[in-house]
Motif scaffolding. Structure first.
Motif, short mmCIF file in Angstrom:
data_model
loop_
_atom_site.label_atom_id
_atom_site.label_comp_id
_atom_site.label_asym_id
_atom_site.label_seq_id
_atom_site.Cartn_x
_atom_site.Cartn_y
_atom_site.Cartn_z
N MET A 84 -6.52 5.40 -1.31
CA MET A 84 -7.74 5.79 -1.09
C MET A 84 -8.78 5.39 -2.20
SD MET A 84 -7.22 7.67 1.49
CE MET A 84 -8.85 8.10 1.63
N ASP A 85 -8.41 4.35 -2.86
CA ASP A 85 -9.04 3.83 -4.04
C ASP A 85 -9.44 2.42 -3.60
OD1 ASP A 85 -9.70 1.92 -6.63
OD2 ASP A 85 -10.24 4.12 -7.03
N ALA A 86 -10.43 2.02 -3.12
CA ALA A 86 -10.69 0.47 -2.64
C ALA A 86 -10.37 -0.54 -3.81
CB ALA A 86 -12.04 0.23 -2.22
N ASP A 87 -10.73 -0.36 -4.86
CA ASP A 87 -10.44 -1.23 -6.16
C ASP A 87 -8.93 -1.39 -6.47
OD1 ASP A 87 -13.10 -1.84 -6.82
OD2 ASP A 87 -13.04 0.14 -7.88
N ALA A 88 -8.18 -0.34 -6.14
CA ALA A 88 -6.67 -0.29 -6.29
C ALA A 88 -6.07 -1.19 -5.21
CB ALA A 88 -6.14 1.13 -6.27
N VAL A 89 -6.56 -0.81 -3.93
CA VAL A 89 -5.81 -1.45 -3.00
C VAL A 89 -6.36 -3.18 -2.85
CG1 VAL A 89 -6.13 -1.52 -0.24
CG2 VAL A 89 -6.31 0.37 -1.47
N ARG A 90 -7.44 -3.39 -3.14
CA ARG A 90 -8.02 -4.96 -3.39
C ARG A 90 -7.12 -5.59 -4.54
NH1 ARG A 90 -12.84 -3.80 -2.63
NH2 ARG A 90 -13.25 -3.13 -4.63
N PHE A 91 -6.76 -4.74 -5.66
CA PHE A 91 -5.86 -5.10 -6.57
C PHE A 91 -4.55 -5.41 -6.42
CE2 PHE A 91 -3.29 -4.38 -10.70
CZ PHE A 91 -3.74 -5.51 -11.57
N VAL A 92 -3.76 -4.75 -5.37
CA VAL A 92 -2.57 -4.57 -4.64
C VAL A 92 -2.57 -6.00 -3.82
CG1 VAL A 92 -0.81 -3.90 -3.14
CG2 VAL A 92 -1.59 -2.52 -5.18
N LYS A 93 -3.62 -6.09 -2.93
CA LYS A 93 -3.48 -7.16 -2.21
C LYS A 93 -3.74 -8.43 -2.95
CE LYS A 93 -5.60 -8.74 2.13
NZ LYS A 93 -4.65 -9.66 2.16
N GLY A 94 -4.54 -8.54 -3.88
CA GLY A 94 -4.56 -9.60 -4.76
C GLY A 94 -3.42 -10.53 -5.22
N PHE A 95 -2.26 -9.36 -5.47
CA PHE A 95 -1.02 -9.91 -5.91
C PHE A 95 -0.17 -10.74 -4.71
CE2 PHE A 95 -1.90 -7.53 -9.77
CZ PHE A 95 -1.06 -8.23 -10.46
N PHE A 96 -0.41 -10.10 -3.68
CA PHE A 96 0.02 -10.91 -2.54
C PHE A 96 -0.80 -12.29 -2.02
CE2 PHE A 96 1.98 -6.55 -2.18
CZ PHE A 96 3.08 -6.89 -1.40
N ASP A 97 -1.80 -12.17 -2.37
CA ASP A 97 -2.87 -13.56 -1.89
C ASP A 97 -2.45 -14.59 -2.98
OD1 ASP A 97 -3.84 -11.91 0.13
OD2 ASP A 97 -5.71 -11.57 -0.94
N ALA A 98 -2.04 -14.11 -4.00
CA ALA A 98 -1.79 -14.86 -5.29
C ALA A 98 -0.43 -15.52 -5.31
CB ALA A 98 -2.02 -14.31 -6.70
N GLY A 99 0.51 -14.68 -4.29
CA GLY A 99 1.79 -15.30 -4.25
C GLY A 99 2.68 -14.56 -5.55
N LYS A 100 2.30 -13.64 -6.11
CA LYS A 100 2.94 -12.95 -7.23
C LYS A 100 4.04 -11.93 -6.91
CE LYS A 100 -0.82 -14.20 -10.52
NZ LYS A 100 -1.67 -13.89 -11.52
N PRO A 101 5.06 -11.59 -7.69
CA PRO A 101 6.06 -10.62 -7.29
C PRO A 101 5.39 -9.22 -7.40
CG PRO A 101 6.88 -12.31 -8.75
CD PRO A 101 5.52 -12.46 -8.90
N VAL A 102 5.84 -8.44 -6.42
CA VAL A 102 5.15 -7.06 -6.51
C VAL A 102 6.64 -6.11 -6.18
CG1 VAL A 102 4.18 -5.30 -4.97
CG2 VAL A 102 3.03 -7.59 -5.53
N ALA A 103 6.61 -5.15 -7.02
CA ALA A 103 7.80 -4.07 -6.86
C ALA A 103 7.58 -2.77 -6.52
CB ALA A 103 8.82 -4.18 -8.16
N ALA A 104 8.01 -2.06 -5.65
CA ALA A 104 7.49 -0.75 -5.47
C ALA A 104 8.52 0.28 -5.17
CB ALA A 104 6.53 -0.67 -4.13
N ILE A 105 8.50 1.44 -5.40
CA ILE A 105 9.63 2.26 -5.44
C ILE A 105 9.20 3.85 -4.80
CG2 ILE A 105 9.43 3.17 -7.87
CD1 ILE A 105 12.61 3.79 -7.57
N CYS A 106 10.01 4.34 -3.93
CA CYS A 106 9.72 5.54 -3.39
C CYS A 106 8.68 5.72 -2.47
CB CYS A 106 9.62 6.54 -4.84
SG CYS A 106 9.78 8.23 -4.17
N HIS A 107 7.85 6.52 -2.90
CA HIS A 107 6.45 6.48 -1.98
C HIS A 107 5.46 5.44 -2.20
CE1 HIS A 107 7.83 10.73 -1.32
NE2 HIS A 107 7.33 10.37 -0.14
N ALA A 108 5.75 4.46 -3.24
CA ALA A 108 4.62 3.39 -3.56
C ALA A 108 4.34 2.76 -2.25
CB ALA A 108 5.19 2.52 -4.37
#
Length: 180
Positions: A84-108
């Protein structure tokens, strides 16, 4: 390498924060706690309050370019607040746009859904997210850990705290592979 751990001010499942944090720190990585607000975050043991942890930087101040990978711990309330936080969502998307590894567990993966980065990817999560992931264009599997490299970056996902050992092994192995 600097690793961003993105969490909301309240609601992160403590072991899903601390266990990967320690596993990465033990390999020489530099974990940094990023949140939507400065100060301390309140972790939980399921529904009970646990420890607090100091925030290193707010997501508004954080720059994806300063980090080599992103870890998204779970807990139910944590990713619900982050999505629900636009800055957090933008930050997450930025890792995908930059081609950097992302790890997420459970409800993440709820935050990944909001960032619209799951099209054509196979991942795992807490079982109740299965339909949400499929509706977001992803393919859900019931496995302890899933490594998906079907895009510009690596996505490592896991189901629950019981899977932390293999989740941590996958993260550390992938980061070692990317730097070695």
């Amino acid at each position: 390498m600097r690793i961003a751990f993105l969490v909301a001010p309240e609601g992160v499942e403590q072991i899903e924060l601390t266990d990967p944090w320690m596993a990465l720190a033990d390999t020489g990585e530099i974990p940094q706690l990023i949140s939507t607000e400065p100060g301390d975050i309140q972790a939980f043991h399921h529904l009970d309050k646990a420890d607090t942890f100091p925030v290193d930087q707010t997501v508004k101040e954080a720059d994806v370019a300063d980090y080599d990978a992103l870890v998204l711990p779970g807990g139910v309330a944590n990713p619900d607040a982050l999505r629900m936080d636009a800055d957090a969502v933008r930050f997450v998307k930025g890792f995908f746009d930059a081609g950097k590894p992302v790890a997420a567990i459970c409800h993440a993966p709820w935050t990944l859904i909001e960032a619209d980065v799951l099209h054509g990817r196979t991942l795992t999560s807490w079982p109740s997210l299965r339909t949400d992931i499929r509706n977001a264009g992803g393919d859900w599997v019931d496995e302890p850990v899933k490594i998906c490299d079907g895009g510009p970056n690596i996505l490592i996902t896991s189901r629950k705290p019981d899977d932390l050992k293999v989740f941590n092994e996958a993260i550390t192995a992938e980061l070692a592979r990317n730097t070695g």
